[in-house]
Each structure stands twice: as C-alpha cells, then as structure tokens.
Design a protein around this motif. Structure first.
Motif, PDB file in Angstrom:
ATOM      1  N   UNK A   1      47.522  30.497  24.632  1.00 52.93           N
ATOM      2  CA  UNK A   1      46.792  30.265  25.885  1.00 52.93           C
ATOM      3  C   UNK A   1      45.668  29.257  25.619  1.00 52.93           C
ATOM      4  N   UNK A   2      46.028  28.059  25.261  1.00 53.50           N
ATOM      5  CA  UNK A   2      45.044  27.019  24.964  1.00 53.50           C
ATOM      6  C   UNK A   2      44.847  26.159  26.193  1.00 53.50           C
ATOM      7  N   UNK A   3      43.647  26.273  26.838  1.00 49.55           N
ATOM      8  CA  UNK A   3      43.330  25.551  28.077  1.00 49.55           C
ATOM      9  C   UNK A   3      44.417  25.760  29.134  1.00 49.55           C
ATOM     10  N   UNK A   4      44.931  27.018  29.206  1.00 48.48           N
ATOM     11  CA  UNK A   4      45.902  27.430  30.228  1.00 48.48           C
ATOM     12  C   UNK A   4      47.226  26.663  30.141  1.00 48.48           C
ATOM     13  N   UNK A   5      47.538  26.112  28.987  1.00 47.91           N
ATOM     14  CA  UNK A   5      48.774  25.357  28.839  1.00 47.91           C
ATOM     15  C   UNK A   5      49.825  26.209  28.129  1.00 47.91           C
ATOM     16  N   UNK A   6      51.115  25.994  28.407  1.00 47.71           N
ATOM     17  CA  UNK A   6      52.172  26.732  27.709  1.00 47.71           C
ATOM     18  C   UNK A   6      52.096  26.500  26.205  1.00 47.71           C
ATOM     19  N   UNK A   7      52.361  27.531  25.448  1.00 47.81           N
ATOM     20  CA  UNK A   7      52.241  27.451  23.996  1.00 47.81           C
ATOM     21  C   UNK A   7      53.183  26.396  23.429  1.00 47.81           C
ATOM     22  N   UNK A   8      54.356  26.311  23.963  1.00 47.29           N
ATOM     23  CA  UNK A   8      55.335  25.365  23.434  1.00 47.29           C
ATOM     24  C   UNK A   8      55.299  24.010  24.076  1.00 47.29           C
ATOM     25  N   UNK A   9      54.312  23.742  24.908  1.00 48.92           N
ATOM     26  CA  UNK A   9      54.267  22.465  25.590  1.00 48.92           C
ATOM     27  C   UNK A   9      55.289  22.426  26.700  1.00 48.92           C
ATOM     28  N   UNK A  10      56.040  21.348  26.773  1.00 50.52           N
ATOM     29  CA  UNK A  10      57.042  21.202  27.837  1.00 50.52           C
ATOM     30  C   UNK A  10      58.456  21.485  27.350  1.00 50.52           C
ATOM     31  N   UNK A  11      58.609  21.961  26.110  1.00 48.61           N
ATOM     32  CA  UNK A  11      59.954  22.221  25.587  1.00 48.61           C
ATOM     33  C   UNK A  11      60.010  23.594  24.936  1.00 48.61           C
ATOM     34  N   UNK A  12      61.190  24.011  24.594  1.00 49.46           N
ATOM     35  CA  UNK A  12      61.402  25.359  24.058  1.00 49.46           C
ATOM     36  C   UNK A  12      60.984  25.451  22.599  1.00 49.46           C
ATOM     37  N   UNK A  13      60.593  26.661  22.199  1.00 48.79           N
ATOM     38  CA  UNK A  13      60.258  26.951  20.810  1.00 48.79           C
ATOM     39  C   UNK A  13      61.539  27.369  20.105  1.00 48.79           C
ATOM     40  N   UNK A  14      61.852  26.719  18.976  1.00 47.92           N
ATOM     41  CA  UNK A  14      63.103  27.031  18.275  1.00 47.92           C
ATOM     42  C   UNK A  14      62.874  27.780  16.968  1.00 47.92           C
ATOM     43  N   UNK A  15      61.605  27.806  16.480  1.00 47.38           N
ATOM     44  CA  UNK A  15      61.361  28.518  15.232  1.00 47.38           C
ATOM     45  C   UNK A  15      59.888  28.870  15.135  1.00 47.38           C
ATOM     46  N   UNK A  16      59.601  30.047  14.571  1.00 50.48           N
ATOM     47  CA  UNK A  16      58.218  30.495  14.344  1.00 50.48           C
ATOM     48  C   UNK A  16      58.084  30.892  12.886  1.00 50.48           C
ATOM     49  N   UNK A  17      57.048  30.400  12.219  1.00 51.87           N
ATOM     50  CA  UNK A  17      56.798  30.729  10.818  1.00 51.87           C
ATOM     51  C   UNK A  17      55.358  31.208  10.680  1.00 51.87           C
ATOM     52  N   UNK A  18      55.140  32.215   9.852  1.00 51.03           N
ATOM     53  CA  UNK A  18      53.793  32.751   9.596  1.00 51.03           C
ATOM     54  C   UNK A  18      53.365  32.373   8.186  1.00 51.03           C
ATOM     55  N   UNK A  19      52.110  31.915   8.054  1.00 48.80           N
ATOM     56  CA  UNK A  19      51.614  31.610   6.706  1.00 48.80           C
ATOM     57  C   UNK A  19      50.914  32.829   6.119  1.00 48.80           C
TER      58      UNK A  19
END
Length: 702
Positions: A1-19
C-alpha cells in the motif's frame, strides 16, 4: 500500500522471494521488481492519480464525519474519507471564474466549513458538502479591497471565532454571524504567526513583531538575526514557542530570547522548516525539503522520507493539522501524508556499514584488497587527500538511514552525511580515526559501527629526530652567534680603549710637540732678544733680528699646523699637498731672492691619520725652513709623485749643502733630528741626500 498504488504496479506478480531480514521481493511481468520492507512505518497517503492536482496548500482532518479536506493550488478542494479514498472534488467555488486555490479551511462548531482562496472572498461550505456560499469580507482599510494572498493558515480558534493569518492581513471570523473582518498589519509579505500570552506575533525582516490581539496594532519588535526568514510557529506553553525558519528550529521564551537552536550541526537533515506539530509525548514533528523530521525531547532526530511512504520529500509552508485522536497530517507537493506518532517507533535492526570506496589523492590505491576489509591505512605526508564512500546494509533501503561520520582529531562531534555523499578530508601529518554510523535516528552519542585507523607520516624535516637535530644545530649556532657577538663587542671595546689610549698618547705627543717646538722657539726669541739688547754692532744686531723673525714665524707656523691637524681625524694626500702649497706661498713674498716651485699632484683616495698628516707637513716645513736658514739657496723645489701604492715627496734646493756622514749627532741640530723622529712616528721612509756645494734632497716615501 505505497501511496495507494497496487503492489505489483500495472502487471501481475509472478514470484515472491523473502530475504533473511523478512523483506519481500516481488517479480512482476512488466513493471520490474518491487521491494516490500518488513519494518515499514504505517504512513497514510492522501492524493489523486494526477500529480499536478495534488499540490496541497491547506488541510483539515474531520474524523468525526469521516473526512479529510485538502485545499489545493489550482485544483479546488479534495475531500477524502479516512481510508484515503477521494469522495468529493470541488474544483470551482461560487463566484470564481477559474479553478480555486483553497489556502485555509476552518470547521465551525455547527460542522459547516469556512474556506478561503486567493482574492477578496471566503466561502461557507455546508456540512453535507453540497452547497458553497460566498461570504464578503469587511476591510478596515478604505484604500483597497480585501486581498487574501497566497499564504493563509488558521492561528486561533474557539467556539465564537477564528483568526486566519495571510501574508499581509489578519481575518477575524465570527461563527454566529458568519461575518469576516480584515485587519492589515504589515506592508510586505510574511508567512506565519501565532498567539502567545494573549498577543499575536509574526516575523519579518529578521524581527519578531508583536501585536495587540483586539485591535491588531503593533506593540513592539524584537530582533532575531540570521534566520533567513521564519515560516512557521508552534506555541509550546504560555511562556515559550518553537519557531521554524530557513536556518533551522529556534526555541524562544515569551521575551523572544533564544533558548535553543537546532540546525544541521545538531543533526537536522534539512534546515528549511515548513510546518511544525507536537505529539502528546512532547516530541516535535517538522516538515521540510527532505521529508518529515522528528525531534525527541532529548534532541535525538528521526527522518522520514518518500521511501517510507511520504507523499514526497518536499512539503509546503504551514500545511499541517492534528486530528482529535492525535493523528498528524502534513501537506506537500504531491498530496498529504498522515501517521500516528506512537506508531513511528524504533525498530530492532542489525545495521552493518560497509566502505564502498576509499580514494587517496583522487586515486584508488587499494587495488589488491577488498575495500570493505580495510581497517588501517598508512600514508606518506603527500598522500593526505582522502575520500570515503559507504553504505548501510539492513532491512530498509540504504537511503532511508541517517549517516553520521567523524574524523577523530579533526571533528569534535558527529557530522551528518546528506544523501550518502562522498566524504572528503585533507589531513596534515598525524594519527586519526575515521568513524561511521548509520541509524534511522541521528544520535550525537553514537558508538561507531565501522572504524578505520589512519596514520599520515610527516616528511623527514618534521620528524622528531630531524627537529631535534635542527634544534641542536640552532642552539649551537645561537651559542656561536652569542659568543661571536660578545667577542666582537669585547674587541670593539678593546679597540675603543686602544683608541682612547692612542688619543691620550697623541695628546701627550702634541703637548710635548708644542712644548718642544714652540717652547724652543720661544726660548730662542727670549735669548736673541736679550742678546739684541746688549749687542751694539749693527751687523750683529741685524743678524739677531733675522733670527728673531725666523723664530716668530716658526712659532706661528707650528701653531697653525697643529691646529690644522686637530680639526679632522683623517686627511687625504690631496689635502696634505694643499697644506704644503699654502705653507710655501708666503715665502715667495718674504724671500723674493729665492725661487719656490711645487709640481705634481696627490691622490684624493689615499687617506692619512691626522698625526701622520701633521708629521708629513712638519717634515716638509722643516726641510724648507732649514734650507732658507742655512743653505742660502736660489731655488727650492718640491715634487709630488703618486703611484697606485706609494706617494713620494722630494724637497730639493741648490744651496750650500753638507755632508751628512761627516756630521756628528750633536752637530745635526734640531732640524734633521726632528725630521727623522717625525718620519719614525709617522711610519715614513726618509732619505737625505746632500753634499757640500751640491745642494740637498730630502725624499719622503709613504
């Protein structure tokens, strides 16, 4: 929820990695990578998708009615709900022929709103947000109509009235009648004001200006130099307030005496303070050109930036408001940001600081070593221009941390590094320790996270052994110089004593000379006078009178030459020859039967002590006088011969002459004896050449 914008921008998220710190990295199809920071602060954003319509110049949270009203520059008023959704947009207010710029918002006790904009009107917006009605302004000046100006913000409000401060005027709003009165207070613009001890205060031209709170007439002025202009005020109590300026934050008392001044030296990321608010813990929150700054009661400083979710790093003047539940709102160039101060807390982070570049004299000299492993540097005296780059590695992005550095031996306190800029030092020879530290909070008592020890060796002429050797040599030269000075002083004193002794001897010699010469001549005069009285023979009397004449002349000559010699310390050969010429000149009148001749010149460069000059002149006088008395000459000739080294005087006559070898010492008379003695005293070489019937030559070599 960064400045009310979708987390993935305008495209789909295909992978999530945690450090390993819990941060998430998102891979999208078309919008690159996104990072979600685990320890993000809960900051809300109020704005629209169009950046040009988000320039906020007034803000009012009305949480009771689930509203946040934001006035914009050139886009009317934006109304959001508390979930940051835009629920209403009023671009044009009644009576305006262009899009409104709403620069102040006040909520009345009956839940209606008072809006102001550039120009000569204010508006009443009903609590249902359906109707806006223009309210005329009554001006207390007849020379012009009301003018709100660009800057405007509420500075006072109770149940009966509110006071709005604009650039040049104050506006009193009466809630019951909706009447508005304008009070001009200053010629020229200023940006903020506040009430303290029942008086209104503002600032212009580096002066606090105090006004009466009823008539708004000026009472007094107090200087505050070096502020670069004041933008905002925040009363702390009845006796003190914060002042935000272009040169940091001032805390002043009710007499406007500065109690404290915070600026970059104390850790402020930026000295241009736009707006200020306080929380229930006594912490100060300030908007600036570099985000929002929190100043704790112990002066520890926290910086929030766009990376933390703020609308932008740049905010606007006096645009802040605090909701009834303590949530603080700040307006800026791309919308408004809000947060609960209690939720912006310290986060447990294990921060590691790495050096990413070290340059010496603008060159990378550590080619065979990883720069982050360097902990000690040894340099020569001409390798003294150093630069450092470093970065913090932890949960947050590197530019979210406040960086501090300190060169022990140069810096007395921690220095804040703006935007991770390269740090430069030009160091003289010595030992130093470069410390760096990073945190979300500026800490003046921080312990370094990374240290490099630096030693710059001095040139050999600044080493202790060289300095010791030079000191020893200097001491020796000084001792030698003192000894030489004392020796010269001693020799000078000795010469003075010798000179005084010579003077004394010369005085004694002159005394003897006068006694011997003049005394002898005087005795001769006395003796011949007695003989003249007794003598009856005419020829004998004539001869005695001639002797008296010669003796008298000798006395006069001796006196003259003695006086001449004592006039100066030294005489040139030229002056001596002139004296001889003057001596000879009268003889041509006294002895017309004798021809006197002087030829040759003498050098003006050859110098004689007066005693030598006197002896030389006396020798010549003695030779001439003896020739006149005893030789009956027809010619007396004096020749002066000068060479580069010697001066020669030759006195010749063609008189009777004599044989010097046949004369006994007793028969030589005073004439020859005196000449020889004077030659010895003067250091001359005297030669006498004479024969019976062949005249006499006397040669003096100097």
């Amino acid at each position: 929820d960064f400045q009310n914008k979708p987390i993935g921008g305008t495209s789909a998220i295909v992978k999530i990695t945690e450090d390993h710190t819990g941060n998430l990295y998102l891979q999208t199809i078309n919008d690159g990578f996104r990072k979600i920071i685990r320890n993000a602060y809960p900051i809300k954003y109020y704005g629209t998708e169009k950046r040009e319509g988000n320039y906020i110049i007034s803000i009012l949270p009305d949480k009771k009615n689930n509203r946040v009203l934001a006035g914009t520059y050139g886009n009317g008023i934006l109304i959001f709900d508390t979930l940051q959704r835009l629920i209403k947009h009023i671009p044009l207010l009644p009576g305006s022929d262009k899009v409104s710029s709403v620069n102040s918002i006040i909520k009345k006790p009956d839940n209606d709103y008072i809006l102001s904009s550039f120009g000569d009107k204010m508006w009443l917006l009903d609590k249902d947000l359906t109707t806006a009605t223009a309210i005329p302004i009554t001006s207390h000046r007849n020379d012009r109509k009301p003018d709100m100006g660009y800057f405007a913000n509420p500075v006072f409000q109770n149940k009966e009235q509110a006071i709005i401060k604009s650039e040049r005027n104050l506006y009193r709003v009466f809630f019951n009648t909706n009447q508005i009165h304008e009070y001009p207070i200053l010629i020229g613009g200023n940006m903020g004001g506040a009430f303290i001890n029942g008086r209104f205060v503002t600032h212009m031209n580096e002066e606090f200006i105090l006004f009466d709170s009823v008539t708004f007439r000026e009472i007094k002025r107090y200087p505050l130099k070096g502020t670069g202009d004041v933008r905002c005020f925040l009363p702390v109590s009845a006796n003190s307030m914060y002042v935000g300026s272009n040169k940091g934050i001032y805390l002043v008392d009710s007499n406007f005496k500065v109690l404290r001044h915070l600026q970059k030296a104390q850790g402020l990321p930026d000295e241009c303070i736009y707006a200020m608010a306080s929380d229930d813990q006594g912490n100060l929150w300030c908007s600036s050109n570099k985000g929002i700054i929190r100043v704790n009661k112990d002066n520890r400083i926290l910086q929030l930036t766009k990376e933390d979710g703020l609308q932008e790093n740049e905010f606007n003047t006096n645009i802040t408001s605090t909701a009834e539940d303590g949530e603080i709102f700040f307006g800026g160039v791309n919308g408004a940001s809000s947060f609960f101060p209690g939720s912006v807390t310290g986060m447990a982070e294990k921060i590691k600081v790495l050096f990413t570049g070290i340059r010496i004299n603008n060159k990378d000299i550590f080619q065979d070593t990883a720069v982050w492993n360097i902990d000690r540097i040894n340099l020569s005296y001409d390798q003294n221009s150093l630069s450092f780059n470093f970065i913090a590695i932890a949960n947050s992005n590197p530019d979210q941390y406040i960086y501090q550095y300190r060169m022990k031996g140069v810096d007395e306190e921690w220095v804040q590094n703006d935007d991770m800029q390269t740090v430069h030092y030009h160091l003289p020879p010595g030992q130093y320790e470069f410390n760096i530290y990073a945190s979300r909070v500026f800490n003046k008592d921080a312990q370094p996270l990374r240290t490099i020890k630096i030693r710059i060796h001095p040139p050999f002429w600044k080493t202790w052994w060289f300095i010791a050797a030079i000191s020893l040599l200097t001491a020796s030269l000084l001792a030698f110089s003192i000894n030489r000075y004392n020796r010269r002083k001693y020799q000078k004193k000795l010469l003075e004593l010798r000179s005084e002794h010579k003077v004394q001897l010369e005085r004694e010699r002159i005394s003897r000379d006068l006694h011997d010469s003049i005394g002898a001549y005087a005795n001769a005069v006395l003796y011949n006078t007695e003989l003249l009285q007794k003598e009856t023979d005419t020829s004998e009397r004539t001869e005695l009178m001639n002797d008296l004449k010669f003796a008298s002349k000798d006395i006069i000559t001796a006196l003259r030459e003695t006086i001449w010699a004592l006039k100066k310390d030294n005489y040139t050969a030229e002056e001596c020859l002139l004296r001889i010429r003057n001596f000879i000149q009268p003889f041509t009148r006294y002895y017309p039967h004798i021809h006197f001749n002087i030829e040759g010149n003498a050098s003006a460069e050859k110098v004689l002590h007066y005693s030598k000059a006197l002896n030389l002149v006396r020798i010549v006088q003695e030779a001439v006088t003896n020739a006149i008395k005893h030789a009956a000459p027809k010619n007396i000739h004096i020749a002066s011969n000068i060479t580069s080294e010697n001066w020669q005087l030759i006195i010749t006559d063609d008189g009777k002459g004599f044989d010097p070898r046949s004369l006994k010492e007793a028969e030589q008379g005073n004439g020859l004896s005196n000449m020889k003695q004077r030659a010895v005293d003067g250091g001359f070489n005297l030669e006498i050449d004479s024969g019976k019937g062949s005249g006499t030559s006397i040669i003096v070599n100097l």
